[in-house]
Design an enzyme around this catalytic site. Structure first.
Site, short mmCIF file in Angstrom:
data_model
loop_
_atom_site.label_atom_id
_atom_site.label_comp_id
_atom_site.label_asym_id
_atom_site.label_seq_id
_atom_site.Cartn_x
_atom_site.Cartn_y
_atom_site.Cartn_z
N GLY A 266 0.87 -1.22 0.20
CA GLY A 266 -0.06 -0.14 0.03
C GLY A 266 0.98 1.12 0.03
O GLY A 266 0.49 2.27 -0.89
N ALA A 267 1.98 1.25 0.79
CA ALA A 267 2.84 2.39 0.88
C ALA A 267 4.18 2.03 1.61
O ALA A 267 4.37 0.75 2.21
CB ALA A 267 2.27 3.63 1.47
N MET A 268 5.03 2.98 1.55
CA MET A 268 6.39 2.53 2.30
C MET A 268 6.73 3.83 2.86
O MET A 268 7.10 4.94 2.28
CB MET A 268 7.41 1.98 1.30
CG MET A 268 8.80 1.88 2.12
SD MET A 268 8.80 0.53 3.36
CE MET A 268 10.15 1.13 4.15
N GLU A 301 1.40 6.01 7.32
CA GLU A 301 2.91 6.20 7.02
C GLU A 301 3.31 7.41 7.65
O GLU A 301 4.56 7.46 8.00
CB GLU A 301 3.07 6.39 5.39
CG GLU A 301 2.45 5.24 4.54
CD GLU A 301 3.10 3.91 4.85
OE1 GLU A 301 4.36 3.74 5.28
OE2 GLU A 301 2.15 3.01 4.91
N HIS A 304 4.46 6.50 11.09
CA HIS A 304 5.98 5.72 10.75
C HIS A 304 7.21 6.89 11.05
O HIS A 304 8.25 6.53 11.38
CB HIS A 304 5.99 5.05 9.53
CG HIS A 304 5.43 3.72 9.80
ND1 HIS A 304 6.04 2.80 10.80
CD2 HIS A 304 4.65 3.01 8.80
CE1 HIS A 304 5.30 1.84 10.41
NE2 HIS A 304 4.76 1.74 9.18
#
Length: 847
Positions: A266-268, A301, A304
Site C-alpha cells: 500500500g505504501a512505504m 505512513e 511511521h
C-alpha cells in the site's frame, strides 16, 4: 533467493564488530535500461584485525578499495556480499559497481509508461533491498547518515530523503543532484524516486515553527486524476494530531508523498519521501471503503515518521512495534482528526477480521515474533504484525489510559530519537507514565499466540429474567493462554422496529469463567452482544436467541460498530464450522441491503463469495452461487441511484456471475443497452464487467485485446492479464500458469494479476490438471525468483478453489517431502489450512 539470506546471528556478530558513520552514494541513472552505475563510500568503525562483510547485490563490481588498499573484486565479491578482512579502528570503504534495475518492485524498480514511453524509477528497500542499489550493511541497527548524488535526465524530478537541491548540468542533457546528508537513519527507509513525475507543492508549519515543504507526485499520464488538495488536507490533519499527541515535532525536513507504478504494498514509510501505490490515484470511481483506506494509509505512513523512522527496532522481531503502532495510531487519528469518524468500525470489519483469520492458522506466532533471518521477516508482514498488534495496542491504551499512553510514547521518542530499541524500552516509558506493571501483560499478550473465544452462559427463570450470567473464555488446545480482557456487554431489545441497546455493562474478564452479577435479574433481551464497542481482542459467540435475532433483524441495529461485531461473530462461527455456510448466505442476503458502512459492506460481500464458492456443500455450490448472483443483481437494481452500495453490488455481481442470464445483464451494462440509474460504467468498471463475461465464456482473448487497445495503460495491461487468466478452460488456465512460471520477464503487477485471474472460477475442476505442474514448479520458482515474485506465484497459482481432499493430501505430501525451506513451507502450510477449513465447513453445511 536462498543465497541472499541474512541471519539474525550474522547481524548480531556484524554489529559487535562494526558501527557505521556515513554513506556517500553516487548513482548514474543515464547508463541504459538494464544497469546503473553505483559508487558507495562508507565510513565505519571496526574491531582492528577483524573480518566482516558488506551487502551488495550487483551485476559487476569494478573495484573495491578498503582503507586505500584495492581488493580483487573477483576474490572478495560473489554478487551478493563483499568480504572485508583486516579492519582498522576507522575504516573507509569504496565500492564501484554496476547494479541492476528490477521489474519486481524490489530495489530500484524501472517502469516504462505505455501511454507516452516515459521512464519512471522508484526504490523499495524494506526489508533487505537497499543492497540492490548501493553497498550497505543491510540491518536496521546500523544507522548512519546518507548523502545521495544522482545523475539523471535533466527534465526529471529527482527525490530522496533530504530536500531536493538545485541540479547542476552534466553530460548530454543530464543533470546531477547532490543531496545533503540525512539524519542518522536505517538503510531500509532511504529512498530514490526519479522520472518525469508531475508534482504539486505546498507547505505547513510544524509545532516548533519550522516550515515543512510538502509535495505530492504522480506520473504525467495520471496527473489529471491526482486530488492533491485533499491529500494535503489529510496530511495537515495528521501532522497536527500527531505533533500534539506525541508532544514531539515532525523529525525530518520535508514531506513528499509519491504515487508510483507497480508497487507491491500500500505504501512505504521512507523518511520524508513516502511512496504509495498509484492505485490510490483514482482514475475511475472507487468505493468509500477504498477512499477511507487511502486516508488511513496516509496517516499510517505519517505515524511511521516517528515510530519506525525516528526510533527504529533493533532487529526484525520487533517489526510489530513499527507496524502495530502505525496501525493503531492511523486509526485513532482518522477517527478523531478527519471526517471518517467511524474508523474503528472499519478497523473491526477489516483489520480484526484479518487478525482473527491469521491467528488461527498453523503459522500463527506471538506478536513479538521469532525472526531468525530475512526470509522469516518477509513472511511476517501479516495480520499478526499489523492487525492483531494494533488491536492489542488499542486494548493497552484503554487499560493504562489514553493520556498516559500518549505521554509514555512521547517520552520514548525523546529518549531514543534516531536510535534503535527493543520492546522493553517502550514498556519502561509506559509503566512510568501509567504506574502499571506491564510485564505480565506483555507476557500474556505479546509473547503468546492464538485467539480466544468469548461466549455468554446464562439461565433464565419462568419470567424470562437472568438467574445467572457469566462469560466463558475458551482457547485452542495448541495455544492455551487464558488472557485478561476489558470488555463491555450490550443488551439490545427490539423497539419500534429497531434493535436498540438498552443496557451496557463494562467489566474485566479473566480466566475460564467470569460471573456478571450486574445482569442477574435483568430480563433476557433479544440480543446479547459480548465485546460491545470492540474493546477486547477475542472472537465472540451469540447465544441461540441472539443469533435468531441477528438473522432476522441485523439490519435494524442502528450502531454500525455493533452491526460489524454481529457480522463478525456470524462469520467466525461459519469459518469455524459451528454454523452452516448456507445459513451465513441467508444472513447476508437478508440483511446486507441496508448496511451503511462501506468497509463492512465490502468485507461481508467478500466473505459471502468465499462461503458460496468454498464453504457450502459441493453438491449445492452451483445453485448457491447462482442464487447469490441473482440476489446481488436485485440488490443493485433496488439500491439508491449512484450510491456506494449500488456500486459494490454491481462489482460483486460481476465477480460472482455464473449463469447466462447474469451474462446478459453484464453485457447490457457494458455496451450501454441497459443502465442502472446513477451508475457510470467507467474504465475500471468496464474491465470488471468484461472479466465477468470472460468467466462465463461469453468473451474471449479477442475481446480482451480490443479492451486493451482502448485502454493502453499500465492499469489496462494489468486488468487484461487478470481477465486473460480468468478464461475458464484448461487451456486458458495453462496459458496463464505458463506465462509466469515458464517465463521470468513479467513485472510484479502482471504476475500478481495473473494469480488473481487464475483462481477466479465458477467450476474449480478446470484447475485440476494444474495441480501436479504447480507442485513440480515450486522449488525452482523459489530458488530462481526474487522473494516478491515467488510469493505472487506460490500464493496466486495455488488451486485453492478446488478445496478438495485430493488437494489437501497433495499439499500434505509436498510438505512432508520439503522440510528445508521454512518461508516457502509457511505459504503452503497456510494454503493447506485454508483447504482444511473449507472441507470442515463443507461437512458442516452438508449436515
Amino acid at each position: 533467493m536462498p543465497g541472499e539470506n541474512l541471519t539474525r546471528v550474522e547481524a548480531q556478530e556484524r554489529r559487535a564488530l562494526v558501527d557505521t558513520s556515513s554513506y556517500e552514494v553516487v548513482l548514474d541513472l543515464t547508463t541504459g535500461p538494464e544497469v546503473f552505475r553505483s559508487t558507495t563510500t562508507v565510513r565505519f568503525t571496526g574491531e582492528p584485525g577483524a573480518s566482516t562483510f558488506i551487502d551488495a547485490m550487483t551485476r559487476t563490481v569494478h573495484s573495491v578499495t578498503l582503507n586505500g588498499v584495492e581488493l580483487d573484486p573477483s576474490t572478495v565479491s560473489d554478487g551478493v556480499r563483499i568480504q572485508l578482512d583486516g579492519l582498522a579502528a576507522e575504516n573507509v570503504l569504496v565500492v564501484d559497481a554496476d547494479a541492476e534495475y528490477t521489474n519486481t518492485g524490489e530495489g530500484l524498480h524501472r517502469f516504462v509508461d505505455p501511454v507516452d514511453g516515459e521512464v519512471y524509477l522508484y526504490s523499495q528497500f524494506e526489508v533487505p533491498d537497499s543492497r540492490r542499489v548501493f553497498a550497505v550493511f543491510e540491518q536496521p541497527d546500523l544507522k548512519a547518515t546518507f548523502s545521495f548524488t544522482i545523475t539523471a535526465p535533466a527534465a526529471w524530478q529527482v527525490v530522496s530523503n533530504s530536500p531536493t537541491p538545485e541540479p547542476v548540468p552534466a553530460h548530454d542533457g543530464a543533470a546531477t543532484w547532490s543531496f545533503a546528508p540525512t539524519q542518522r537513519i536505517s538503510s531500509y527507509i532511504t529512498a530514490i524516486v526519479a522520472g518525469p513525475y508531475d508534482v504539486v507543492r505546498s507547505e505547513l508549519t510544524s509545532s516548533d515553527g519550522r516550515t515543512i515543504p510538502l509535495g505530492v507526485f504522480a506520473r504525467k499520464s495520471l496527473a489529471e486524476y491526482l486530488d492533491a488538495d485533499y491529500i494535503f488536507e489529510k496530511t495537515r490533519q495528521g501532522f497536527a494530531y500527531y505533533e500534539e499527541k506525541f508532544a514531539y515535532p515532525y523529525p525530518f525536513e520535508k514531506y513528499d508523498q509519491l504515487f508510483v507504478p507497480e508497487f507491491n504494498a500500500g505504501a512505504m514509510e521512507n523518511a520524508g519521501a513516502v511512496t504509495f501505490t498509484e492505485t490510490y490515484v483514482f482514475r475511475s470511481k472507487v468505493t468509500d471503503a477504498i477512499k477511507e483506506r487511502r486516508v488511513v494509509t496516509i496517516l499510517h505512513e505519517l505515524a511511521h515518521m516517528w515510530f519506525g523512522d525516528l526510533v527504529t527496532m533493533k532487529w526484525w522481531n520487533d517489526l510489530w512495534l513499527n507496524e502495530s503502532f502505525a496501525e493503531w495510531a492511523s486509526t485513532i487519528a482518522t477517527a478523531e482528526a478527519t471526517e471518517w469518524t467511524e474508523a474503528w468500525t472499519t478497523f473491526n470489519a477489516m483489520e480484526k477480521t484479518w487478525a482473527y483469520r491469521q491467528d488461527q492458522l498453523p503459522s500463527t506466532h506471538p506478536i513479538v515474533a521469532t525472526i531468525n533471518d530475512l526470509e522469516d521477516v518477509q513472511v511476517n508482514f501479516d495480520g499478526i504484525t499489523y492487525a492483531k498488534g494494533g488491536s492489542v495496542l488499542k486494548q493497552l491504551a484503554a487499560w493504562v489510559g489514553i493520556e498516559a499512553f500518549f505521554a509514555g510514547v512521547g517520552n520514548y521518542f525523546r529518549k531514543h530519537e534516531f536510535g534503535n530499541t527493543v520492546l522493553d524500552d517502550l514498556l519502561v516509558e509506559l509503566e512510568a507514565t501509567s504506574g502499571r506493571d506491564l510485564r505480565e501483560w506483555s507476557k500474556l499478550w505479546l509473547e503468546t499466540a492464538g485467539v480466544g473465544t468469548l461466549s455468554p452462559e446464562f439461565t433464565v427463570d419462568a419470567d424470562g429474567a437472568f438467574t445467572a450470567f457469566a462469560v466463558r473464555q475458551t482457547v485452542p488446545a495448541d495455544y492455551d493462554t487464558l488472557r485478561p480482557h476489558r470488555l463491555a456487554i450490550g443488551l439490545y431489545r427490539l423497539q419500534d422496529g429497531k434493535l436498540v441497546r438498552t443496557q451496557r455493562v463494562e467489566l474485566d474478564v479473566d480466566g475460564a469463567l467470569t460471573e456478571v452479577p450486574e445482569l442477574v435479574g435483568e430480563t433476557q433481551p433479544d440480543l446479547v452482544l459480548l465485546n460491545d464497542d470492540d474493546l477486547a481482542y477475542a472472537k465472540i459467540r451469540l447465544d441461540e436467541r441472539s443469533l435468531a435475532t441477528a438473522i432476522g433483524h441485523l439490519a435494524s441495529i442502528e450502531d454500525p460498530l455493533a452491526r460489524s461485531l454481529v457480522w463478525g461473530a456470524a462469520w467466525d462461527a461459519t469459518r469455524d464450522a459451528e454454523s452452516s455456510a448456507s445459513d451465513y448466505v441467508e444472513l447476508v442476503l437478508g440483511n446486507i441491503a441496508t448496511e451503511t458502512e462501506s468497509t463492512t459492506l465490502r468485507t461481508t460481500l467478500g466473505q459471502l463469495g468465499l462461503a458460496a464458492r468454498n464453504y457450502v456443500a459441493p453438491e449445492r455450490r452451483l445453485a448457491t452461487i447462482s442464487r447469490v448472483g441473482d440476489a446481488l443483481w436485485t440488490l443493485a437494481q433496488e439500491a439508491e441511484a449512484g450510491s456506494d452500495a449500488q456500486f459494490q453490488f454491481v462489482k460483486f455481481f460481476a465477480a460472482l456471475a455464473s449463469t447466462p442470464e447474469h451474462g446478459e445483464h453484464l453485457r447490457a451494462l457494458r455496451d450501454g443497452s441497459a443502465a442502472l440509474p446513477g451508475l457510470e460504467i467507467d474504465t475500471d468498471l468496464r474491465w470488471e464487467l468484461l472479466e465477468g463475461l470472460v468467466l462465463l465464456g461469453l468473451a474471449d482473448g479477442s475481446d480482451i485485446d480490443a479492451a486493451l487497445a482502448e485502454d493502453n495503460t499500465a492499469n489496462g495491461a494489468q486488468a487484461a492479464a487478470r481477465a486473460r487468466a480468468t478464461i475458464p478452460t484448461v487451456e486458458g488456465k495453462r496459458a496463464a500458469f505458463d506465462s509466469v512460471v515458464e517465463h521470468d520477464d513479467q513485472p510484479n503487477a502482471i504476475v500478481r494479476n495473473v494469480g488473481l485471474g487464475f483462481g477466479h472460477v465458477i467450476d474449480p475442476a478446470v484447475l485440476q490438471p494444474l495441480v501436479e505442474p504447480y507442485f513440480a514448479a515450486l522449488t525452482s520458482v523459489w530458488e530462481s525468483r526474487s522473494y516478491k515474485i515467488a510469493e505472487y506465484i506460490v500464493e496466486g497459482l495455488y488451486p485453492a478453489a478446488l478445496a478438495s481432499t485430493e488437494l489437501r493430501d497433495r499439499t500434505r505430501a509436498w510438505l512432508e517431502a520439503n522440510a528445508d525451506v521454512p518461508a516457502l513451507r509457511r505459504m503452503l502450510v497456510e494454503a493447506l489450512a485454508g483447504v482444511e477449513r473449507a472441507l470442515a465447513a463443507q461437512a458442516r453445511d452438508a449436515a
